[in-house]
Design a protein around this motif. Structure first.
Motif, PDB file in Angstrom:
ATOM      1  N   ALA A 193      -5.647  17.237   5.366  1.00 22.60           N
ATOM      2  CA  ALA A 193      -7.023  17.050   5.544  1.00 22.60           C
ATOM      3  C   ALA A 193      -7.497  15.703   4.627  1.00 22.60           C
ATOM      4  O   ALA A 193      -8.649  15.171   5.099  1.00 22.60           O
ATOM      5  CB  ALA A 193      -7.700  17.987   4.818  1.00 22.60           C
ATOM      6  N   ASN A 194      -6.899  14.987   3.861  1.00 26.97           N
ATOM      7  CA  ASN A 194      -7.125  13.642   3.387  1.00 26.97           C
ATOM      8  C   ASN A 194      -6.445  12.626   3.894  1.00 26.97           C
ATOM      9  O   ASN A 194      -5.748  12.863   4.894  1.00 26.97           O
ATOM     10  CB  ASN A 194      -7.074  13.902   1.715  1.00 26.97           C
ATOM     11  N   ARG A 195      -6.568  11.480   3.039  1.00 30.07           N
ATOM     12  CA  ARG A 195      -5.716  10.306   3.310  1.00 30.07           C
ATOM     13  C   ARG A 195      -4.227  10.594   3.569  1.00 30.07           C
ATOM     14  O   ARG A 195      -3.591  11.193   2.592  1.00 30.07           O
ATOM     15  CB  ARG A 195      -6.143   9.320   2.218  1.00 30.07           C
ATOM     16  N   THR A 196      -3.442  10.077   4.552  1.00 31.71           N
ATOM     17  CA  THR A 196      -2.217  10.261   4.643  1.00 31.71           C
ATOM     18  C   THR A 196      -1.559   8.751   4.580  1.00 31.71           C
ATOM     19  O   THR A 196      -2.034   7.942   5.236  1.00 31.71           O
ATOM     20  CB  THR A 196      -1.801  10.851   6.074  1.00 31.71           C
ATOM     21  N   THR A 197      -0.647   8.702   3.898  1.00 31.12           N
ATOM     22  CA  THR A 197       0.040   7.393   3.730  1.00 31.12           C
ATOM     23  C   THR A 197       1.423   7.684   4.347  1.00 31.12           C
ATOM     24  O   THR A 197       2.170   8.732   4.345  1.00 31.12           O
ATOM     25  CB  THR A 197       0.630   6.963   2.575  1.00 31.12           C
TER      26      THR A 197
END
Length: 378
Positions: A273-277
Protein backbone atom coordinates in the motif's frame (compact mmCIF):
# COMPACT_ATOMS: atom_id res chain seq x y z
CA UNK A 1 43.07 1.44 22.86
CA UNK A 2 44.47 2.78 19.60
CA UNK A 3 41.86 4.25 17.26
CA UNK A 4 41.38 2.55 13.91
CA UNK A 5 41.54 6.00 12.33
CA UNK A 6 45.14 6.35 13.55
CA UNK A 7 46.28 3.17 11.78
CA UNK A 8 47.70 3.75 8.28
CA UNK A 9 44.99 2.68 5.86
CA UNK A 10 47.20 0.22 4.00
CA UNK A 11 48.08 -1.49 7.29
CA UNK A 12 44.44 -1.71 8.26
CA UNK A 13 43.55 -3.39 4.97
CA UNK A 14 46.47 -5.80 5.33
CA UNK A 15 45.25 -6.83 8.75
CA UNK A 16 41.58 -7.19 7.90
CA UNK A 17 41.25 -8.02 4.22
CA UNK A 18 44.16 -9.48 2.35
CA UNK A 19 45.23 -13.11 2.46
CA UNK A 20 47.71 -15.24 0.48
CA UNK A 21 46.24 -16.61 -2.73
CA UNK A 22 46.69 -20.17 -1.54
CA UNK A 23 44.43 -19.52 1.45
CA UNK A 24 41.92 -17.26 -0.28
CA UNK A 25 38.24 -17.99 -0.07
CA UNK A 26 35.09 -16.03 -0.86
CA UNK A 27 34.36 -13.24 1.61
CA UNK A 28 30.82 -12.05 2.23
CA UNK A 29 31.50 -9.54 4.99
CA UNK A 30 30.50 -5.89 4.46
CA UNK A 31 32.98 -3.14 3.67
CA UNK A 32 31.48 -0.98 6.40
CA UNK A 33 30.36 -1.89 9.92
CA UNK A 34 26.76 -2.24 11.00
CA UNK A 35 25.59 1.27 11.88
CA UNK A 36 24.62 2.61 15.27
CA UNK A 37 21.26 4.39 15.56
CA UNK A 38 21.31 7.59 13.54
CA UNK A 39 24.02 6.31 11.20
CA UNK A 40 24.17 4.43 7.89
CA UNK A 41 26.59 1.94 6.40
CA UNK A 42 27.97 1.72 2.89
CA UNK A 43 26.21 -0.98 0.87
CA UNK A 44 29.06 -3.11 -0.46
CA UNK A 45 30.75 -6.38 0.38
CA UNK A 46 34.07 -7.82 -0.69
CA UNK A 47 33.77 -10.18 -3.62
CA UNK A 48 37.08 -11.83 -2.74
CA UNK A 49 39.30 -12.13 0.31
CA UNK A 50 42.40 -11.30 -1.68
CA UNK A 51 43.45 -8.75 -4.24
CA UNK A 52 44.07 -9.61 -7.88
CA UNK A 53 47.26 -8.81 -9.75
CA UNK A 54 45.39 -7.76 -12.88
CA UNK A 55 41.85 -6.69 -13.84
CA UNK A 56 40.42 -10.15 -14.49
CA UNK A 57 37.84 -12.33 -12.79
CA UNK A 58 35.03 -9.80 -12.58
CA UNK A 59 32.89 -7.38 -14.54
CA UNK A 60 34.89 -4.67 -16.29
CA UNK A 61 33.76 -1.29 -17.59
CA UNK A 62 33.69 -2.85 -21.07
CA UNK A 63 31.46 -5.67 -19.82
CA UNK A 64 28.96 -3.21 -18.36
CA UNK A 65 28.92 -1.17 -21.56
CA UNK A 66 28.29 -4.32 -23.59
CA UNK A 67 25.60 -5.76 -21.31
CA UNK A 68 23.68 -2.48 -21.20
CA UNK A 69 24.13 -1.45 -24.84
CA UNK A 70 25.83 1.84 -24.08
CA UNK A 71 26.81 3.93 -27.11
CA UNK A 72 30.50 4.22 -27.96
CA UNK A 73 30.24 7.98 -28.38
CA UNK A 74 30.64 10.23 -25.37
CA UNK A 75 27.77 11.83 -23.52
CA UNK A 76 27.13 15.07 -21.71
CA UNK A 77 29.63 16.70 -19.33
CA UNK A 78 27.13 16.57 -16.48
CA UNK A 79 28.39 17.13 -12.95
CA UNK A 80 27.58 13.92 -11.05
CA UNK A 81 28.14 14.04 -7.30
CA UNK A 82 28.97 11.27 -4.86
CA UNK A 83 27.57 11.72 -1.35
CA UNK A 84 29.85 9.73 0.93
CA UNK A 85 31.17 9.52 4.49
CA UNK A 86 34.83 10.00 5.43
CA UNK A 87 37.87 10.70 3.26
CA UNK A 88 39.46 8.47 0.63
CA UNK A 89 43.02 9.88 0.48
CA UNK A 90 44.07 8.21 -2.80
CA UNK A 91 40.73 8.43 -4.56
CA UNK A 92 41.83 10.45 -7.57
CA UNK A 93 44.83 8.20 -8.21
CA UNK A 94 42.85 4.96 -7.87
CA UNK A 95 40.09 6.28 -10.12
CA UNK A 96 42.50 7.05 -12.90
CA UNK A 97 44.12 3.61 -12.76
CA UNK A 98 40.62 2.28 -13.46
CA UNK A 99 39.92 4.79 -16.20
CA UNK A 100 43.25 4.22 -17.96
CA UNK A 101 42.71 0.46 -17.93
CA UNK A 102 39.44 0.83 -19.85
CA UNK A 103 40.34 3.78 -22.05
CA UNK A 104 37.90 6.16 -20.36
CA UNK A 105 40.22 9.16 -20.37
CA UNK A 106 41.82 10.99 -17.46
CA UNK A 107 39.52 12.54 -14.83
CA UNK A 108 41.72 14.71 -12.64
CA UNK A 109 41.70 17.85 -10.58
CA UNK A 110 44.12 19.35 -13.07
CA UNK A 111 41.81 18.96 -16.09
CA UNK A 112 38.71 20.05 -14.16
CA UNK A 113 36.99 16.66 -14.28
CA UNK A 114 37.48 15.65 -10.63
CA UNK A 115 36.84 17.57 -7.43
CA UNK A 116 36.76 16.47 -3.80
CA UNK A 117 35.42 18.63 -0.97
CA UNK A 118 34.25 18.34 2.61
CA UNK A 119 30.58 18.47 3.56
CA UNK A 120 30.68 22.27 3.63
CA UNK A 121 32.00 22.42 0.06
CA UNK A 122 35.55 23.39 0.99
CA UNK A 123 38.74 21.62 -0.22
CA UNK A 124 39.82 21.16 3.38
CA UNK A 125 40.04 20.12 6.05
CA UNK A 126 38.80 16.73 4.88
CA UNK A 127 37.33 14.14 7.25
CA UNK A 128 39.23 11.26 8.81
CA UNK A 129 39.60 8.04 6.85
CA UNK A 130 37.67 4.82 7.43
CA UNK A 131 39.01 1.95 5.36
CA UNK A 132 35.76 0.42 4.12
CA UNK A 133 34.26 3.76 3.21
CA UNK A 134 37.41 4.60 1.25
CA UNK A 135 36.87 1.51 -0.92
CA UNK A 136 33.23 2.50 -1.26
CA UNK A 137 34.30 5.89 -2.62
CA UNK A 138 36.52 4.14 -5.15
CA UNK A 139 33.63 1.95 -6.27
CA UNK A 140 31.30 4.94 -6.63
CA UNK A 141 33.55 7.06 -8.82
CA UNK A 142 34.54 4.02 -10.91
CA UNK A 143 30.92 3.12 -11.65
CA UNK A 144 30.01 6.70 -12.59
CA UNK A 145 33.01 6.63 -14.94
CA UNK A 146 31.99 3.31 -16.50
CA UNK A 147 28.50 4.66 -17.20
CA UNK A 148 29.54 8.17 -18.25
CA UNK A 149 33.18 8.70 -19.23
CA UNK A 150 32.48 12.34 -20.09
CA UNK A 151 30.80 13.28 -16.82
CA UNK A 152 32.57 15.45 -14.30
CA UNK A 153 32.75 14.02 -10.80
CA UNK A 154 32.26 15.84 -7.50
CA UNK A 155 32.89 13.90 -4.29
CA UNK A 156 31.39 15.44 -1.15
CA UNK A 157 32.73 13.81 2.01
CA UNK A 158 30.72 13.84 5.22
CA UNK A 159 32.39 14.14 8.60
CA UNK A 160 30.67 10.92 9.64
CA UNK A 161 28.15 8.36 8.46
CA UNK A 162 25.44 10.11 10.46
CA UNK A 163 22.13 11.07 8.89
CA UNK A 164 22.72 14.80 9.39
CA UNK A 165 26.22 14.84 7.89
CA UNK A 166 25.21 12.87 4.81
CA UNK A 167 22.10 14.96 4.23
CA UNK A 168 24.42 17.97 4.32
CA UNK A 169 26.63 16.40 1.63
CA UNK A 170 23.60 16.13 -0.67
CA UNK A 171 22.65 19.75 -0.07
CA UNK A 172 26.24 20.84 -0.71
CA UNK A 173 26.51 18.77 -3.89
CA UNK A 174 23.44 20.41 -5.41
CA UNK A 175 24.58 23.86 -4.26
CA UNK A 176 27.87 23.29 -6.08
CA UNK A 177 26.08 22.49 -9.33
CA UNK A 178 25.54 18.72 -9.37
CA UNK A 179 22.40 17.70 -11.26
CA UNK A 180 22.74 14.03 -10.30
CA UNK A 181 23.68 12.84 -6.79
CA UNK A 182 24.48 9.20 -5.98
CA UNK A 183 24.09 7.78 -2.46
CA UNK A 184 25.57 4.31 -1.88
CA UNK A 185 24.59 3.94 1.74
CA UNK A 186 21.57 3.07 3.79
CA UNK A 187 19.95 2.20 7.07
CA UNK A 188 16.63 0.63 8.02
CA UNK A 189 13.90 3.24 7.57
CA UNK A 190 12.79 4.90 10.81
CA UNK A 191 11.20 8.05 12.09
CA UNK A 192 14.49 9.87 12.69
CA UNK A 193 15.67 9.23 9.14
CA UNK A 194 12.45 10.71 7.78
CA UNK A 195 13.33 14.10 9.26
CA UNK A 196 16.03 14.42 6.58
CA UNK A 197 13.69 13.80 3.64
CA UNK A 198 13.94 17.40 2.44
CA UNK A 199 17.59 17.00 1.44
CA UNK A 200 16.66 14.11 -0.88
CA UNK A 201 13.59 15.78 -2.40
CA UNK A 202 14.95 18.00 -5.21
CA UNK A 203 13.53 19.68 -8.26
CA UNK A 204 17.04 20.75 -9.28
CA UNK A 205 18.75 17.32 -9.27
CA UNK A 206 18.07 13.61 -9.72
CA UNK A 207 18.82 11.74 -6.48
CA UNK A 208 19.82 8.08 -6.79
CA UNK A 209 20.28 5.64 -3.89
CA UNK A 210 21.13 1.99 -3.28
CA UNK A 211 18.16 -0.17 -2.29
CA UNK A 212 20.16 -2.22 0.24
CA UNK A 213 22.15 -5.44 0.54
CA UNK A 214 20.01 -7.39 3.00
CA UNK A 215 17.47 -8.88 0.62
CA UNK A 216 13.73 -8.69 1.22
CA UNK A 217 13.34 -6.76 4.47
CA UNK A 218 12.40 -3.34 5.79
CA UNK A 219 13.05 -0.63 3.22
CA UNK A 220 16.25 1.36 3.31
CA UNK A 221 16.76 5.09 3.94
CA UNK A 222 17.25 7.13 1.75
CA UNK A 223 16.16 4.87 -1.14
CA UNK A 224 12.67 4.63 0.36
CA UNK A 225 11.83 8.27 -0.36
CA UNK A 226 9.47 8.70 -3.29
CA UNK A 227 11.69 11.52 -4.54
CA UNK A 228 14.65 9.13 -4.95
CA UNK A 229 15.46 6.65 -7.73
CA UNK A 230 15.91 3.43 -5.73
CA UNK A 231 18.39 1.08 -7.43
CA UNK A 232 18.40 -2.66 -6.86
CA UNK A 233 20.94 -5.26 -7.89
CA UNK A 234 21.33 -8.12 -10.35
CA UNK A 235 23.73 -10.95 -11.04
CA UNK A 236 25.08 -10.44 -14.57
CA UNK A 237 26.89 -13.23 -16.44
CA UNK A 238 27.89 -13.89 -20.03
CA UNK A 239 25.90 -16.44 -22.03
CA UNK A 240 25.14 -17.52 -25.62
CA UNK A 241 21.91 -15.55 -26.02
CA UNK A 242 21.55 -12.87 -28.70
CA UNK A 243 22.16 -10.26 -26.02
CA UNK A 244 25.25 -12.13 -24.87
CA UNK A 245 24.35 -11.75 -21.20
CA UNK A 246 22.07 -13.40 -18.66
CA UNK A 247 20.69 -11.46 -15.71
CA UNK A 248 18.79 -12.43 -12.58
CA UNK A 249 17.86 -10.77 -9.31
CA UNK A 250 20.88 -10.58 -7.01
CA UNK A 251 20.18 -12.75 -3.97
CA UNK A 252 21.04 -9.95 -1.52
CA UNK A 253 19.62 -6.93 -3.32
CA UNK A 254 17.28 -4.88 -1.17
CA UNK A 255 13.52 -4.68 -1.61
CA UNK A 256 10.62 -3.95 0.66
CA UNK A 257 7.35 -2.20 1.39
CA UNK A 258 7.66 1.03 3.37
CA UNK A 259 5.99 1.40 6.73
CA UNK A 260 6.20 5.21 6.49
CA UNK A 261 6.26 6.55 2.92
CA UNK A 262 3.04 6.84 0.92
CA UNK A 263 2.96 5.17 -2.47
CA UNK A 264 3.95 7.60 -5.23
CA UNK A 265 1.22 8.19 -7.80
CA UNK A 266 3.38 6.67 -10.53
CA UNK A 267 3.78 3.33 -8.75
CA UNK A 268 0.93 0.88 -9.36
CA UNK A 269 1.94 -2.46 -7.77
CA UNK A 270 -0.86 -4.04 -5.77
CA UNK A 271 0.57 -5.84 -2.74
CA UNK A 272 2.23 -2.90 -1.03
CA UNK A 273 0.00 0.00 0.00
CA UNK A 274 2.99 2.31 0.51
CA UNK A 275 6.23 3.00 -1.36
CA UNK A 276 7.83 -0.13 -2.82
CA UNK A 277 11.54 -0.37 -3.47
CA UNK A 278 13.12 -0.69 -6.00
CA UNK A 279 12.59 1.30 -9.23
CA UNK A 280 15.39 0.09 -11.51
CA UNK A 281 18.48 -2.09 -11.17
CA UNK A 282 21.91 -2.96 -12.56
CA UNK A 283 24.80 -5.34 -11.90
CA UNK A 284 25.65 -5.62 -8.21
CA UNK A 285 27.84 -8.71 -8.03
CA UNK A 286 31.47 -9.37 -8.97
CA UNK A 287 32.25 -5.82 -10.14
CA UNK A 288 35.95 -5.05 -10.57
CA UNK A 289 37.56 -1.94 -9.07
CA UNK A 290 41.09 -0.79 -8.26
CA UNK A 291 42.23 0.39 -4.82
CA UNK A 292 45.94 0.50 -4.12
CA UNK A 293 45.60 0.36 -0.33
CA UNK A 294 43.49 -2.79 -0.61
CA UNK A 295 46.13 -4.45 -2.79
CA UNK A 296 45.10 -3.52 -6.34
CA UNK A 297 42.28 -5.00 -8.41
CA UNK A 298 39.49 -6.97 -6.73
CA UNK A 299 35.76 -7.63 -7.15
CA UNK A 300 33.08 -6.15 -4.93
CA UNK A 301 29.36 -6.80 -4.55
CA UNK A 302 26.52 -4.51 -3.60
CA UNK A 303 23.85 -2.09 -4.68
CA UNK A 304 26.60 0.44 -3.99
CA UNK A 305 27.82 -0.58 -7.46
CA UNK A 306 24.48 -0.39 -9.24
CA UNK A 307 23.37 2.99 -7.83
CA UNK A 308 26.35 5.08 -9.04
CA UNK A 309 26.22 3.28 -12.38
CA UNK A 310 22.59 4.35 -12.84
CA UNK A 311 23.53 7.85 -11.65
CA UNK A 312 26.16 7.92 -14.39
CA UNK A 313 23.55 7.04 -17.01
CA UNK A 314 21.40 9.98 -15.92
CA UNK A 315 24.52 12.09 -16.20
CA UNK A 316 25.34 10.73 -19.62
CA UNK A 317 22.06 11.89 -21.12
CA UNK A 318 22.22 15.19 -19.25
CA UNK A 319 18.63 14.88 -18.08
CA UNK A 320 17.02 15.73 -14.76
CA UNK A 321 13.86 13.58 -14.67
CA UNK A 322 11.80 12.55 -11.67
CA UNK A 323 11.80 8.89 -10.52
CA UNK A 324 8.34 8.49 -12.00
CA UNK A 325 9.59 9.03 -15.54
CA UNK A 326 11.11 5.54 -15.49
CA UNK A 327 7.63 4.06 -15.19
CA UNK A 328 6.67 5.70 -18.48
CA UNK A 329 9.67 4.11 -20.24
CA UNK A 330 9.74 0.56 -18.92
CA UNK A 331 9.85 -0.79 -22.48
CA UNK A 332 13.32 0.74 -22.81
CA UNK A 333 14.69 -1.55 -20.07
CA UNK A 334 15.71 -5.22 -19.92
CA UNK A 335 13.00 -6.98 -17.94
CA UNK A 336 14.64 -9.29 -15.37
CA UNK A 337 12.37 -12.28 -14.75
CA UNK A 338 14.43 -14.79 -12.74
CA UNK A 339 15.92 -14.93 -9.26
CA UNK A 340 14.79 -13.92 -5.79
CA UNK A 341 16.25 -11.92 -2.91
CA UNK A 342 15.01 -13.72 0.17
CA UNK A 343 17.23 -16.00 2.22
CA UNK A 344 18.39 -18.75 -0.09
CA UNK A 345 17.01 -17.04 -3.18
CA UNK A 346 13.91 -19.24 -3.29
CA UNK A 347 11.20 -16.61 -2.98
CA UNK A 348 9.52 -18.46 -0.12
CA UNK A 349 9.86 -15.58 2.36
CA UNK A 350 7.26 -13.59 0.41
CA UNK A 351 5.29 -16.57 -0.88
CA UNK A 352 7.02 -16.17 -4.26
CA UNK A 353 5.28 -12.83 -4.64
CA UNK A 354 6.80 -10.04 -6.73
CA UNK A 355 8.00 -8.34 -3.53
CA UNK A 356 10.95 -10.74 -3.33
CA UNK A 357 10.81 -12.70 -6.59
CA UNK A 358 11.68 -11.45 -10.08
CA UNK A 359 8.86 -11.81 -12.60
CA UNK A 360 7.64 -10.37 -15.86
CA UNK A 361 6.99 -6.66 -15.52
CA UNK A 362 7.60 -4.79 -12.28
CA UNK A 363 9.04 -6.62 -9.30
CA UNK A 364 10.59 -5.25 -6.13
CA UNK A 365 14.08 -6.87 -6.31
CA UNK A 366 14.85 -5.50 -9.80
CA UNK A 367 12.21 -2.81 -10.27
CA UNK A 368 11.30 -2.17 -13.87
CA UNK A 369 14.50 -3.83 -15.11
CA UNK A 370 18.03 -2.92 -16.14
CA UNK A 371 19.44 -0.50 -18.75
CA UNK A 372 19.03 -1.22 -22.45
CA UNK A 373 20.76 1.81 -23.87
CA UNK A 374 19.96 5.29 -22.56
CA UNK A 375 16.34 5.88 -23.58
CA UNK A 376 14.84 5.11 -20.16
CA UNK A 377 16.94 7.81 -18.50
CA UNK A 378 16.21 10.72 -20.80
Amino acid sequence: MRSLFAIPIAGLFAALILAPDAQASPRTGPLCPEPAPGFVRCLSTYGSQHALHSPVGGLSAHDLASAYSLPSSGGAETLVAISIAYDAPNLEEDLNVYRREYGLGECTSANGCFRKVNQNGDPGPLPVTQAGWAVESTLDVSMVSAACPTCKILVVEGNSAGYADLATTVDTAVRLGATVVSNSYGARENGLALTYARSYDRSDATIVASSGDSGFTATSFPAVFGSVVAVGGTTLTKDDSPRGWAESAWAYGGSGCSAYIAKPKWQQDKNCANRTTTDVSAAAENVLIYNADAGGWFPVNGTSASAPFIAGLYGRVGANPSPGSLYQRADALHDVTTGANDSGGTGTKCGKDYLCTAQQGYDAPTGLGTPNGLAAFE
